[in-house]
Scaffold this motif. Structure first.
Motif, PDB file in Angstrom:
ATOM      1  N   MET A 111      -5.377  -0.970 -14.123  1.00  0.00           N
ATOM      2  CA  MET A 111      -3.953  -0.708 -13.264  1.00  0.00           C
ATOM      3  C   MET A 111      -4.119   0.582 -12.624  1.00  0.00           C
ATOM      4  SD  MET A 111      -0.020  -0.608 -14.452  1.00  0.00           S
ATOM      5  CE  MET A 111      -0.116  -1.785 -15.748  1.00  0.00           C
ATOM      6  N   THR A 112      -3.578   0.452 -11.208  1.00  0.00           N
ATOM      7  CA  THR A 112      -3.456   1.403 -10.382  1.00  0.00           C
ATOM      8  C   THR A 112      -2.179   2.169 -10.595  1.00  0.00           C
ATOM      9  OG1 THR A 112      -4.484  -0.013  -8.518  1.00  0.00           O
ATOM     10  CG2 THR A 112      -3.408   1.695  -7.861  1.00  0.00           C
ATOM     11  N   SER A 113      -2.507   3.541 -10.585  1.00  0.00           N
ATOM     12  CA  SER A 113      -1.078   4.342 -10.951  1.00  0.00           C
ATOM     13  C   SER A 113      -0.225   4.155  -9.720  1.00  0.00           C
ATOM     14  CB  SER A 113      -1.523   5.756 -11.017  1.00  0.00           C
ATOM     15  OG  SER A 113      -2.023   6.513  -9.799  1.00  0.00           O
ATOM     16  N   ILE A 114       1.090   4.431 -10.053  1.00  0.00           N
ATOM     17  CA  ILE A 114       2.046   4.415  -9.011  1.00  0.00           C
ATOM     18  C   ILE A 114       1.805   5.479  -7.739  1.00  0.00           C
ATOM     19  CG2 ILE A 114       3.745   6.095  -9.971  1.00  0.00           C
ATOM     20  CD1 ILE A 114       4.739   2.858  -8.053  1.00  0.00           C
ATOM     21  N   VAL A 115       1.140   6.544  -8.050  1.00  0.00           N
ATOM     22  CA  VAL A 115       0.790   7.566  -7.028  1.00  0.00           C
ATOM     23  C   VAL A 115      -0.089   7.005  -6.236  1.00  0.00           C
ATOM     24  CG1 VAL A 115       0.040   9.785  -6.612  1.00  0.00           C
ATOM     25  CG2 VAL A 115       1.796   9.665  -8.514  1.00  0.00           C
ATOM     26  N   GLU A 116      -1.162   6.525  -6.766  1.00  0.00           N
ATOM     27  CA  GLU A 116      -2.366   5.791  -5.936  1.00  0.00           C
ATOM     28  C   GLU A 116      -1.824   4.618  -4.977  1.00  0.00           C
ATOM     29  OE1 GLU A 116      -4.711   4.829  -8.995  1.00  0.00           O
ATOM     30  OE2 GLU A 116      -6.164   6.323  -8.706  1.00  0.00           O
ATOM     31  N   THR A 117      -0.532   4.052  -5.647  1.00  0.00           N
ATOM     32  CA  THR A 117      -0.247   2.640  -5.052  1.00  0.00           C
ATOM     33  C   THR A 117       0.807   3.187  -3.776  1.00  0.00           C
ATOM     34  OG1 THR A 117      -0.278   1.292  -7.048  1.00  0.00           O
ATOM     35  CG2 THR A 117       1.279   0.720  -5.324  1.00  0.00           C
ATOM     36  N   ILE A 118       1.217   4.371  -3.921  1.00  0.00           N
ATOM     37  CA  ILE A 118       2.260   4.751  -2.751  1.00  0.00           C
ATOM     38  C   ILE A 118       1.455   5.552  -1.817  1.00  0.00           C
ATOM     39  CG2 ILE A 118       3.974   6.690  -2.306  1.00  0.00           C
ATOM     40  CD1 ILE A 118       5.309   5.963  -4.733  1.00  0.00           C
ATOM     41  N   ALA A 119       0.271   6.165  -2.330  1.00  0.00           N
ATOM     42  CA  ALA A 119      -0.767   6.717  -1.393  1.00  0.00           C
ATOM     43  C   ALA A 119      -1.497   5.785  -0.352  1.00  0.00           C
ATOM     44  CB  ALA A 119      -1.815   7.430  -2.081  1.00  0.00           C
ATOM     45  N   GLN A 120      -1.825   4.594  -1.044  1.00  0.00           N
ATOM     46  CA  GLN A 120      -2.431   3.542  -0.267  1.00  0.00           C
ATOM     47  C   GLN A 120      -1.330   2.990   0.881  1.00  0.00           C
ATOM     48  OE1 GLN A 120      -3.969   0.982  -3.408  1.00  0.00           O
ATOM     49  NE2 GLN A 120      -5.540   2.393  -3.875  1.00  0.00           N
ATOM     50  N   SER A 121      -0.316   2.770   0.229  1.00  0.00           N
ATOM     51  CA  SER A 121       0.771   2.163   1.253  1.00  0.00           C
ATOM     52  C   SER A 121       0.847   3.179   2.285  1.00  0.00           C
ATOM     53  CB  SER A 121       2.099   2.195   0.173  1.00  0.00           C
ATOM     54  OG  SER A 121       1.818   1.135  -0.789  1.00  0.00           O
TER      55      SER A 121
END
Length: 86
Positions: A1-11
């Motif tokens: 599972m991708t962390s929320i920080v990584e998800t936001i960073a990618q976004s």
């Protein structure tokens, strides 16, 4: 599972069309920290099994009104989610 920080960073990275690379993780961490300061926590839609086990072991037994049980369960799971998701 991708962390929320990584998800936001990618976004943020996908949304940014500038020529210079930014530190998207640092920006994402700032967003998550701002959410936490505002009283929010970002949690997965489905709780990880260790968190479910933790909640089962830490929810008080006895006679609770349904609304008190739901509030206690919600608070216990959300406030401890980071311990089990990273």
């Amino acid at each position: 599972m991708t962390s929320i920080v990584e998800t936001i960073a990618q976004s943020i990275k996908r949304a940014d069309r500038t020529l210079f690379n930014e530190n998207y993780v640092k920006q994402a961490e700032a967003v998550v920290e701002g959410l936490r300061r505002a009283g929010y926590e970002v949690v997965p839609l489905r709780p990880p099994e260790p968190l479910v086990e933790y909640a089962v072991e830490n929810i008080p037994f006895g006679r609770l009104r349904p609304s008190d049980l739901i509030r206690t369960l919600y608070t216990t799971m959300v406030s401890n989610c980071r311990r089990f998701t990273g």
